[in-house]
Scaffold this active site. Structure first.
Site, mmCIF file in Angstrom:
data_model
loop_
_atom_site.group_PDB
_atom_site.id
_atom_site.type_symbol
_atom_site.label_atom_id
_atom_site.label_comp_id
_atom_site.label_asym_id
_atom_site.label_seq_id
_atom_site.Cartn_x
_atom_site.Cartn_y
_atom_site.Cartn_z
ATOM 1 N N GLY A 65 0.846 -1.204 0.000
ATOM 2 C CA GLY A 65 0.000 0.000 0.000
ATOM 3 C C GLY A 65 0.873 1.242 0.000
ATOM 4 O O GLY A 65 1.888 1.269 0.692
ATOM 5 N N ARG B 274 0.452 -4.925 -4.389
ATOM 6 C CA ARG B 274 0.530 -5.862 -3.262
ATOM 7 C C ARG B 274 0.880 -7.242 -3.808
ATOM 8 O O ARG B 274 0.163 -7.787 -4.645
ATOM 9 C CB ARG B 274 -0.813 -5.933 -2.547
ATOM 10 N N ASN C 231 5.370 -4.532 6.342
ATOM 11 C CA ASN C 231 5.651 -5.864 6.876
ATOM 12 C C ASN C 231 5.833 -6.979 5.854
ATOM 13 O O ASN C 231 6.856 -7.662 5.847
ATOM 14 C CB ASN C 231 4.527 -6.251 7.826
ATOM 15 N N THR D 154 5.016 2.624 6.058
ATOM 16 C CA THR D 154 3.615 2.266 6.321
ATOM 17 C C THR D 154 2.928 3.308 7.195
ATOM 18 O O THR D 154 3.520 3.813 8.163
ATOM 19 C CB THR D 154 3.412 0.874 6.989
ATOM 20 N N ASP E 299 0.673 2.556 9.044
ATOM 21 C CA ASP E 299 0.245 1.845 10.256
ATOM 22 C C ASP E 299 1.267 1.911 11.402
ATOM 23 O O ASP E 299 0.931 1.608 12.541
ATOM 24 C CB ASP E 299 -0.021 0.359 9.936
ATOM 25 N N ARG F 109 -24.874 14.977 18.140
ATOM 26 C CA ARG F 109 -24.918 13.594 17.644
ATOM 27 C C ARG F 109 -23.693 12.806 18.097
ATOM 28 O O ARG F 109 -22.665 13.380 18.444
ATOM 29 C CB ARG F 109 -24.869 13.598 16.108
ATOM 30 N N GLY G 233 -6.218 0.712 9.663
ATOM 31 C CA GLY G 233 -5.451 -0.149 10.567
ATOM 32 C C GLY G 233 -6.258 -1.400 10.876
ATOM 33 O O GLY G 233 -7.130 -1.372 11.746
ATOM 34 N N GLN H 82 -6.390 8.858 3.782
ATOM 35 C CA GLN H 82 -5.333 8.848 4.804
ATOM 36 C C GLN H 82 -3.958 8.534 4.208
ATOM 37 O O GLN H 82 -2.934 8.761 4.846
ATOM 38 C CB GLN H 82 -5.678 7.832 5.906
HETATM 39 O O1 F6P Z 1 -1.144 -1.010 5.405
HETATM 40 C C1 F6P Z 1 -1.632 0.214 5.034
HETATM 41 C C2 F6P Z 1 -3.130 0.188 4.879
HETATM 42 O O2 F6P Z 1 -3.542 1.467 4.489
HETATM 43 C C3 F6P Z 1 -3.914 -0.296 6.091
HETATM 44 O O3 F6P Z 1 -4.039 0.657 7.113
HETATM 45 C C4 F6P Z 1 -5.221 -0.669 5.463
HETATM 46 O O4 F6P Z 1 -5.902 -1.584 6.262
HETATM 47 C C5 F6P Z 1 -4.788 -1.278 4.157
HETATM 48 O O5 F6P Z 1 -3.530 -0.712 3.861
HETATM 49 C C6 F6P Z 1 -5.725 -1.043 3.010
HETATM 50 O O6 F6P Z 1 -5.251 -1.751 1.916
HETATM 51 P P1 F6P Z 1 -5.725 -1.554 0.400
HETATM 52 O O7 F6P Z 1 -5.128 -0.293 -0.107
HETATM 53 O O8 F6P Z 1 -5.187 -2.748 -0.293
HETATM 54 O O9 F6P Z 1 -7.222 -1.463 0.422
#
Ligand code: F6P
Length: 358
Positions: A12, A75, A113, A135, A137, A172, A180, A284
């Site tokens: 990612g 990926r 990772n 990352t 994360d 609300r 994550g 994000q």
């Molecule tokens: O590892 C980074 C991340 O953005 C995670 O926070 C999220 O769960 C995942 O990748 C989303 O992956 P994708 O871009 O394959 O939907």
């Protein structure tokens, strides 16, 4: 000293990949007389299928502030690396063959990772590999911080800030779902930075009745709105008690698009409060790297170039106590840096009244 350096961005994306590659490249072009940088396209795929570009110094100019990656990414799950592709290609053999054919002196892998597990595999196969910790994360073991985390934190915090004003106007309950799946660092930090009242993390399974009670307590105190920062991998105590297989089945049968919607429906049922859900999602990972990441990426990149010049390979560049150093890939591969429910930051968050729903 003539050097052939391969580089790729894997997994990612995040905001600071280009800034990191620029750091590596600028340091090499500045300090090595004769250097050729080969950029593999779309991560390990480029290395497998000999899809690459010979880069020039101008490719790395003007990219410090540019999000995404000029090389593209994909990926390539680690567990699939030893499984031949649809045409029977042995992926590891193919990557080694490209490396040797191009007479590379080393391969630089910007990744999280899974990508560093593959980097370790290639290193064990005899290639000279250097990893750089990417990352949003922040879950790579061995480094205090990964590049991308702070930039994503800015986006996620901004989302919570924006929600705050409208939540207050309309009395609300709002849920902001933060990225994550396995690890909650981003949610934890964005939740504290955005003043969330309740933070739900994958590492601390929640009890929905405790969550509902925290909202009722706020109401009793005259606080008519509540903000929840919920990790996309947040998990209830009930679900956490299930086996992996049962959890998978439950997720498949769920009528909700994500956990935040399920929690939202539960809160309405238990408190009668109106709930709105916001999912900033891949925003994000987008936009410009923040100043912190630009500095971190430049430092990590420069350090990696130094390692290449010193012929130190088989390691991940890391930041420990604000000192850039490195650790063997074999030591970090496959280990996640998760949020310890007893850690300092959680205790301090509890001290200021944040509920973790446990
Ligand atoms: O590892 C980074 C991340 O953005 C995670 O926070 C999220 O769960 C995942 O990748 C989303 O992956 P994708 O871009 O394959 O939907």
């Amino acid at each position: 000293m003539a050097l052939n350096v391969g580089i790729l961005t894997s997994g990612g994306d995040c905001q600071s990949l280009n800034a990191t590659m620029r750091g590596v490249a600028k340091a090499l072009y500045t300090n090595v007389k004769d250097v050729k940088i080969i950029g593999f396209l779309d991560g390990y795929k480029g290395l497998m299928y000999e899809n690459y570009r010979v880069m020039s110094p101008s490719d790395f100019s003007g990219i410090l502030t540019e999000g995404g990656t000029i090389l593209g990414s994909s990926r390539q799950p680690f567990k699939m690396m030893t499984v031949p592709d649809e045409n029977g290609l042995d992926k590891v053999k193919a990557m080694k063959s490209t490396y040797n054919k191009l007479k590379l002196d080393c391969l630089v892998v910007l990744g999280g990772n899974g990508s560093q597990k593959t980097a370790n595999l290639l290193s064990q196969e005899g290639l000279n590999v250097i990893g750089l910790p990417k990352t949003i994360d922040n879950d790579l073991w061995g480094t205090d911080i990964t590049f991308g985390f702070e930039s994503a934190l800015n986006v996620a915090t901004n989302a919570i800030d924006c929600i705050h004003t409208t939540a207050a106007s309309h009395s609300r309950v709002f849920i902001v779902e933060v990225m994550g799946h396995k690890v909650g660092w981003l949610t934890l930090h964005a939740g504290i930075a955005g003043g969330a009242d309740i933070i739900l993390l994958p590492e601390i399974p929640y009890d929905i009745n405790v969550v509902a009670e925290a909202i009722r307590q706020r109401e009793k105190q005259g606080k008519l709105f509540s903000i929840l920062a919920v990790a996309e991998g947040a998990i209830s105590k009930e679900t956490a008690a299930l086996s992996k297989k049962e959890r998978k089945k439950k997720a498949e049968q769920s009528v909700y698009p994500s956990i935040a919607y399920e929690i939202g429906a539960d809160i309405t049922r238990l408190t009668g409060q109106e709930v709105r859900v916001t999912v900033p999602g891949h925003m994000q990972r987008g936009g410009s790297p923040c100043p912190y990441d630009r500095v971190l990426s430049s430092r990590l990149g420069a350090y990696a170039a130094g390692m290449i010049m010193r012929k130190e390979f088989g390691a991940l560049v890391v930041s420990q106590n604000d000192v850039i150093t490195h650790l063997p890939l074999s030591e970090i591969a496959g280990k996640l840096k998760v949020v310890d429910p007893e850690c300092d930051i959680i205790q301090q968050a509890r001290m200021i009244g944040i509920s973790f729903g446990d």
